[in-house]
Scaffold this active site. Structure first.
Site, PDB file in Angstrom:
ATOM      1  CG  ASN A  59      -1.797   1.180   1.354  1.00  0.00           C
ATOM      2  OD1 ASN A  59      -1.815   2.022   0.452  1.00  0.00           O
ATOM      3  ND2 ASN A  59      -2.531   1.285   2.447  1.00  0.00           N
ATOM      4  CE  LYS A  96      -0.342   2.939   4.766  1.00  0.00           C
ATOM      5  NZ  LYS A  96      -0.253   2.959   6.215  1.00  0.00           N
ATOM      6  CG  HIS A 129      -6.051   1.408   4.999  1.00  0.00           C
ATOM      7  ND1 HIS A 129      -5.627   2.370   5.871  1.00  0.00           N
ATOM      8  CD2 HIS A 129      -5.028   0.532   4.863  1.00  0.00           C
ATOM      9  CE1 HIS A 129      -4.371   2.092   6.240  1.00  0.00           C
ATOM     10  NE2 HIS A 129      -3.989   0.980   5.635  1.00  0.00           N
ATOM     11  CD  GLU A 138      -3.056   5.061   6.837  1.00  0.00           C
ATOM     12  OE1 GLU A 138      -3.025   5.093   5.600  1.00  0.00           O
ATOM     13  OE2 GLU A 138      -2.122   4.630   7.541  1.00  0.00           O
ATOM     14  CD  GLU A 190      -3.377  -2.943   7.008  1.00  0.00           C
ATOM     15  OE1 GLU A 190      -2.223  -3.083   6.581  1.00  0.00           O
ATOM     16  OE2 GLU A 190      -4.085  -1.972   6.729  1.00  0.00           O
ATOM     17  N   GLY A 205       2.239   1.996  10.967  1.00  0.00           N
ATOM     18  CA  GLY A 205       3.174   3.122  10.920  1.00  0.00           C
ATOM     19  C   GLY A 205       3.834   3.440  12.251  1.00  0.00           C
ATOM     20  CB  SER A 212       4.886  -2.121  12.174  1.00  0.00           C
ATOM     21  OG  SER A 212       4.514  -0.773  12.441  1.00  0.00           O
TER      22      SER A 212
HETATM   23  P1  13P Z   1       2.837   0.264   7.762  1.00  0.00           P
HETATM   24  O1  13P Z   1       3.453  -0.957   7.121  1.00  0.00           O
HETATM   25  O2  13P Z   1       3.521   1.541   7.398  1.00  0.00           O
HETATM   26  O3  13P Z   1       2.645   0.071   9.223  1.00  0.00           O
HETATM   27  O4  13P Z   1       1.365   0.401   7.131  1.00  0.00           O
HETATM   28  C1  13P Z   1       0.561  -0.717   7.065  1.00  0.00           C
HETATM   29  C2  13P Z   1      -0.639  -0.399   6.276  1.00  0.00           C
HETATM   30  O5  13P Z   1      -1.422   0.462   6.628  1.00  0.00           O
HETATM   31  C3  13P Z   1      -0.868  -1.151   5.029  1.00  0.00           C
HETATM   32  O6  13P Z   1      -2.131  -0.925   4.518  1.00  0.00           O
END
Ligand code: 13P
Length: 235
Positions: free
Chosen positions: A6, A8, A88, A90, A157, A163, A193
């Site tokens: 991802n 982002k 997701h 976020e 997740e 993150g 992570s």
């Molecule tokens: P990180 O790997 O940066 O923790 O993000 C995971 C994520 O949100 C994948 O969709």
């Protein structure tokens, strides 16, 4: 296994193109048999003639219309995109998507036969509230979702692991994945992570069918190493 990146809000269209090309060379040169997915930023979606599956991080449940700031089915069709990330954390927590709007999106893209990577996961207070409250929270994210949809992939997740560099223990991942597999037989990814340093052990956990990687996937060589771990474990 399914190894997904991802990206982002990172990489321009040019950078994304280069990233996908580098991935493609790695996958081809090493005869990789794993399913590799990449979710670029919306404006970096483009023609894709590689074996890498490119998906959208988001799209509105519409063909087109008056939905300022959104893209729809037509925009995905332009690049033959048939894969989408839905739910997701976020988008749930920063962009305020409700379960209701997520279900509408899910049903729309399901009807079109899209491969859907559906994300679920609990924030820290829910985890700290104990097993029962945490599972109730996660179960609510299954409401309205067709867990038997043939093109469904689920990504667990934990919000507090995204993150942050924090991850649940391998035992915790095993325990929750076992419970989630009872809710749906769809392939179940772990995300939050995942790095080169822990990818192999995470991929080796029972009921982990792949990983969804954010920040660490921005380094193409790191992401390729994770793909090689999956390939190794699948032998
Ligand atoms: P990180 O790997 O940066 O923790 O993000 C995971 C994520 O949100 C994948 O969709």
């Amino acid at each position: 296994m399914i190894i997904a990146a991802n990206l982002k809000t990172n990489f321009t269209r040019k950078e994304t193109k280069q990233y996908i090309q580098e991935l493609e060379s790695y996958v081809t040169n090493n005869a990789i048999t794993q399913e590799v997915l990449v979710f670029p930023a919306m404006s970096s979606l483009d023609e894709n003639n590689t074996s890498i599956i490119v998906g959208a991080q988001n799209a509105y449940p519409t063909q087109e219309g008056a939905f300022t700031g959104e893209i729809g089915e037509t925009h995905l069709n332009e690049f033959a995109i048939k894969t989408i990330l839905i739910g997701h954390s976020e988008r749930r927590h920063i962009l305020g998507e409700t379960q209701e709007s997520i279900v509408a999106k899910f049903n729309y893209y399901k009807k079109l036969g899209f491969k859907i990577v559906y994300c679920i996961g609990e924030p820290l207070p829910k985890r700290e509230a104990g097993e029962q409250e945490m599972m109730e929270y996660i179960s609510a994210q299954y409401e309205g979702i067709d867990t038997e949809y043939e093109n469904l992939i689920i990504a667990y997740e934990p919000v507090w692991a995204i993150g942050t560099g924090l991850t649940p223990t391998l035992e915790d991942i095993a325990s929750i994945h076992k419970k989630l597999k009872k809710k749906s037989k769809a392939p179940l990814l772990y995300g939050g992570s995942v790095k080169v340093t822990n990818a192999k052990e995470v991929l080796n956990v029972l009921n982990v069918d792949g990983i969804l990687v954010g920040s660490a996937a921005l380094y193409v060589e790191h992401f390729c190493t994770m793909i090689s771990y999956a390939e190794e474990l699948s032998q």
